[in-house]
Scaffold this motif. Structure first.
Motif, short mmCIF file in Angstrom:
data_model
loop_
_atom_site.label_atom_id
_atom_site.label_comp_id
_atom_site.label_asym_id
_atom_site.label_seq_id
_atom_site.Cartn_x
_atom_site.Cartn_y
_atom_site.Cartn_z
N ALA A 1 0.82 -1.22 0.00
CA ALA A 1 0.00 0.00 0.00
C ALA A 1 0.85 1.27 0.00
CB ALA A 1 -0.93 0.00 1.21
N GLY A 2 2.17 1.11 0.11
CA GLY A 2 3.05 2.27 0.06
C GLY A 2 3.61 2.71 1.41
N THR A 3 3.24 2.01 2.47
CA THR A 3 3.77 2.32 3.80
C THR A 3 5.16 1.70 3.93
OG1 THR A 3 1.57 2.33 4.79
CG2 THR A 3 3.42 2.03 6.28
N GLY A 4 6.14 2.53 4.31
CA GLY A 4 7.47 2.00 4.55
C GLY A 4 7.46 1.11 5.78
N LEU A 5 7.92 -0.12 5.63
CA LEU A 5 7.86 -1.11 6.71
C LEU A 5 9.28 -1.39 7.20
CD1 LEU A 5 6.07 -3.03 8.34
CD2 LEU A 5 6.24 -4.69 6.46
N PHE A 6 9.47 -1.24 8.53
CA PHE A 6 10.79 -1.40 9.12
C PHE A 6 10.70 -2.42 10.26
CE2 PHE A 6 10.43 2.79 7.30
CZ PHE A 6 11.62 2.94 6.59
N TRP A 7 11.67 -3.32 10.29
CA TRP A 7 11.66 -4.42 11.25
C TRP A 7 12.90 -4.38 12.12
CZ3 TRP A 7 8.37 -8.77 11.95
CH2 TRP A 7 8.88 -9.74 12.81
N MET A 8 12.72 -4.48 13.43
CA MET A 8 13.84 -4.57 14.37
C MET A 8 13.67 -5.84 15.19
SD MET A 8 15.02 -1.79 17.25
CE MET A 8 15.55 -0.60 16.00
N ALA A 9 14.76 -6.56 15.41
CA ALA A 9 14.71 -7.82 16.15
C ALA A 9 14.46 -7.58 17.63
CB ALA A 9 16.02 -8.59 15.97
N GLY A 10 13.72 -8.51 18.23
CA GLY A 10 13.54 -8.51 19.68
C GLY A 10 14.29 -9.67 20.29
#
Length: 272
Positions: A83-92
């Motif tokens: 949808a155009g949302t920048g998706l950012f992932w950080m490890a837990g």
């Protein structure tokens, strides 16, 4: 938790959302559905979505992506990036084995343990939060071991079923150990937090992990602690939510029950 169209139109533009500690698992269907609703009704409206660790109860490796449940989670996250949302992932501390294959499947950028960005006029530093629990020396030793590339490579060579058995055993052992630890030991260390502000020239710090949602005023700036999600218990004990930053610089907590506030009232705490 769904906003009306009028409410959405009245709000300033939604720039970024932050969530952590959702602990997705097939045994938690209501928590899963509440998170999916958040993705569908909120994340699609934002320019950026930051997932700051422990999205999953645990992650045994990217070769576990093919289960029906994980495919459903992947599809929902992919719809956000599509949808155009920048998706950012950080490890837990529970899903640090997420790798490039998973990130590619959902259209996300993998972040390091600490990430700083300028968002709506705020110099924001983000982290999961477990690395700042330096008073818990036993956990810090364990963390240092499992975050080594060599250890992870060797662990991922084991059969998937064996990895899951080991992880389940570690989780049980951790729960037993937590009963012997004080609340203070399992919280972030004040000096570690101060150093994060100073090292990264931040005026705002966002993290999860501790399951103690709140807004803290420090000499160096504001610190927001994200809540964990739990929707599969009694409705009156349900907890969870996210942090939103709007284009005017306003930072607001959104609770799953529909309430909004500039600070969280701590809810029922559970061990991280």
């Amino acid at each position: 938790m769904t906003n009306t169209t009028a409410q959405i139109e009245a709000q300033p533009k939604l720039v970024a959302l932050f969530a952590s500690d959702v602990h997705l698992h097939p045994s938690l269907p209501r928590t899963t559905e509440f998170f999916f609703e958040f993705l569908r009704m909120q994340a699609h409206l934002a320019e950026q979505l930051y997932l700051l660790g422990d999205l999953f109860e645990y992650w045994a490796g990217d070769d576990d992506m093919e289960t029906a449940y994980h495919q459903q989670v992947i599809a929902e996250l992919k719809s956000v990036s599509n949808a155009g949302t920048g998706l950012f992932w950080m490890a837990g501390n529970r899903d640090f084995l997420v790798g490039e294959r998973f990130a590619k499947a959902i259209g996300a950028e993998l972040l390091g343990d600490i990430y700083t960005a300028n968002i709506a006029g705020h110099a924001i530093t983000m982290t999961h939060g477990d690395a700042q629990c330096t008073d818990d020396t036993g956990y810090m030793q364990f963390r240092a071991m499992v975050r080594q590339t060599g250890w992870q490579e060797q662990f991922l060579l084991l059969p998937l079923t064996e990895r899951k058995t080991i992880i389940e055993g570690l989780r049980k052992g951790s729960k037993m150990e937590q009963k012997e630890k004080t609340a203070a030991i399992m919280d972030v260390n004040p000096e570690a937090i101060k150093q994060l502000f100073l090292d990264h020239h931040a005026d705002t710090l966002i993290h999860g992990h501790t399951h103690r949602p709140a807004r803290h005023q420090h000499a160096e700036g504001l610190r927001y602690v994200l809540p964990d999600w739990e929707c599969d218990i009694a409705p009156e004990e349900m907890r969870g939510g996210w942090l939103a930053i709007y284009e005017n610089g306003e930072i607001i907590f959104h609770h799953l029950n529909g309430d909004t506030s500039s600070s969280f009232t701590p809810q029922i705490n559970t061990p991280p």
